[in-house]
Design an enzyme around this catalytic site. Structure first.
Site, short mmCIF file in Angstrom:
data_model
loop_
_atom_site.label_atom_id
_atom_site.label_comp_id
_atom_site.label_asym_id
_atom_site.label_seq_id
_atom_site.Cartn_x
_atom_site.Cartn_y
_atom_site.Cartn_z
N ASP A 1 -4.17 -2.93 -1.63
CA ASP A 1 -3.58 -3.98 -1.78
C ASP A 1 -4.40 -5.16 -1.32
O ASP A 1 -4.76 -6.26 -2.00
CB ASP A 1 -2.41 -4.03 -0.64
CG ASP A 1 -1.16 -3.03 -1.11
OD1 ASP A 1 -0.04 -3.57 -1.39
OD2 ASP A 1 -1.54 -1.93 -0.87
N THR B 1 3.71 -0.40 -3.72
CA THR B 1 3.03 0.11 -2.68
C THR B 1 3.61 1.23 -2.19
O THR B 1 2.92 2.42 -1.77
CB THR B 1 2.91 -0.98 -1.48
OG1 THR B 1 2.36 -1.95 -2.06
CG2 THR B 1 1.76 -0.33 -0.66
#
Ligand SMILES: Nc1ncnc2c1ncn2[C@@H]1O[C@H](COP(=O)(O)O)[C@@H](O)[C@H]1OP(=O)(O)O
Ligand SMILES: [Mg+2]
Ligand SMILES: [Mg+2]
Ligand SMILES: [Mg+2]
Length: 308
Positions: free
Chosen positions: A50, A123
Site C-alpha cells: 500500500d 488490503t
C-alpha cells in the site's frame, strides 16, 4: 506525450500507465513475502505494498500535474519511504491519449482536478491471499463529480497462447465510455455483491431485503465492479472512503451504471469533502436496478445510517 491533448485526457492516460507500475509493486512485495503489515484501526490494515504503490502513483502524477490536488489513502511521507527512480512513470497510455475529449471536459484546468488514489484496494484480502480481489484505483474528479477512473487488477491472468501475462487495466471517461474490458450484460436474476471482510448486522439486513438469487461476498470496492457476475453492490455501512468509490463510480457511470449512498444521494469528491462515505454504498449497472435496490432498503435503516 501530446501536449495538445486536454489535461483530463493526459491525466487519464498517465494514470493508466502508472497504475500498471503500481500493480507490479503490489506483486513484487507479495513475492518477496515481507508484507510489513501495520494495523491502522479495527479491521483496517496497511502493508508495504500500500505504502510503496501510493508513493509510485502520487510522485509520478504530482511531477506531471503539480496543480492538481492528489489525495491518497495512505500516509506515506517521501522522507520515510524513499522513492526509487524506477517507480516514477512519465509515460501515458496511447489509446487513451488518442480519445476524443468530450466537449464538457475540454476546458477543465489542472487546478480544477481532484485525484483520489487507493494504491491497493482490498488490503484485507491481499494479506489473506485472495489476490484476485486486489485492485489499484485512481479516480479523477472535477466539480465534485468523478469523471475519469482507472481500475488496475494486478493479478488478472491474461492467457496468450501458453504464456500468462499478469494484470489488466480498465478505464472509464464520462461521455466517452470505457476501455480495457467489455462490461457483461446484467444477469436475468438479481445477483448482489457485498463485503467479505467488513460485515455487520445492518449490512446483512440490507442484503436480506433485496430478494436476491445470489449474494457474492468479495473484497475491495474496485473488484466488485469488475467481477462481472453481480449487477448490484450493497454496503449499508460506513467504512468505504472517497478513494474507494471515486474510480469505480467514474468507470461504472461511463458504462451506464450508477453509484450513490444507501439513501440514493451522490457523494461529492471535492478536496475538502469528508473522506468517509458515511452513508454506505449502493451501486448498480443501470438506473432501473439502482431504483429497485434503493426502494427495497427500509426507511428505518436509511434513517439509522443518516443519523449515525
Ligand atoms: N471498516 C473499514 N475499515 C477500513 N476500510 C474499509 C472498511 N470498510 C471498507 N473499507 C475499504 O473499502 C473497501 C471495500 O470494502 P470491502 O472490501 O469490505 O467490501 C475495502 O477493501 C477497504 O479498502 P482498502 O482495502 O483500500 O483499505
Ligand atoms: Mg485501507
Ligand atoms: Mg480501498
Ligand atoms: Mg487501499
Amino acid at each position: 506525450m501530446s501536449v495538445s491533448a486536454p489535461v483530463i485526457i493526459r491525466l487519464l492516460a498517465s494514470s493508466v500507465s502508472v497504475a500498471s507500475r503500481a500493480g507490479k509493486i503490489v506483486r513484487d512485495v507479495m513475492s518477496k513475502g515481507e508484507l510489513g503489515i501495520v494495523e491502522k484501526g479495527k479491521d483496517d490494515y496497511q502493508t508495504e505494498a500500500d505504502r510503496s504503490a501510493e508513493r509510485c502513483i502520487i510522485d509520478s502524477l504530482s511531477r506531471q500535474y503539480p496543480k492538481a490536488r492528489i489525495i491518497g489513502e495512505e500516509d506515506s511521507s517521501p522522507n520515510e519511504n524513499e522513492v526509487s527512480p524506477e517507480w516514477i512513470v512519465l509515460d501515458a497510455d496511447k489509446e487513451v491519449l488518442g480519445l476524443e475529449c468530450p466537449a464538457s471536459l475540454k476546458g477543465v484546468k489542472e487546478e480544477d482536478i481532484v485525484v483520489w488514489v487507493d494504491p491497493l484496494d482490498g488490503t484485507s484480502e491481499y494479506t489473506q491471499g485472495f489476490l484476485e480481489h486486489v485492485t489499484v484505483l485512481i479516480g479523477i474528479s472535477v466539480n465534485d463529480k468523478p469523471v475519469g477512473g482507472v481500475i488496475h487488477q494486478p493479478y488478472f491472468k491474461n492467457q496468450a497462447g501458453s504464456e500468462v501475462k499478469m494484470g489488466r487495466t480498465i478505464w472509464g471517461l464520462s461521455e466517452a465510455g470505457v476501455g480495457g474490458f467489455t462490461p457483461a450484460p446484467p444477469p436475468e436474476s438479481i445477483i448482489i455483491t457485498t463485503t467479505r471482510s467488513h460485515s455487520n448486522p445492518v449490512v446483512e439486513k440490507a442484503l436480506q431485503v433485496m430478494n436476491a438469487a445470489q449474494i457474492l461476498r468479495v473484497g475491495g470496492a474496485g473488484y466488485k465492479l469488475l467481477e462481472g457476475k453481480a449487477s448490484v453492490y450493497v454496503f449499508a455501512s460506513p467504512g468505504c472512503k472517497k478513494w474507494d468509490t471515486c474510480a469505480p463510480e467514474a468507470v461504472l457511470s461511463a458504462a451506464g451504471g450508477k453509484l450513490t449512498d444507501i439513501l440514493g444521494n451522490f457523494y461529492k469528491y471535492g478536496a475538502n469533502e469528508p473522506k468517509p462515505n458515511k452513508t454506505g454504498v449502493l451501486a448498480a449497472v443501470n438506473d432501473e436496478l439502482h431504483s429497485y435496490a434503493l426502494n427495497r432498503i427500509p426507511q428505518d435503516l436509511k434513517d439509522a445510517l443518516a443519523n449515525k
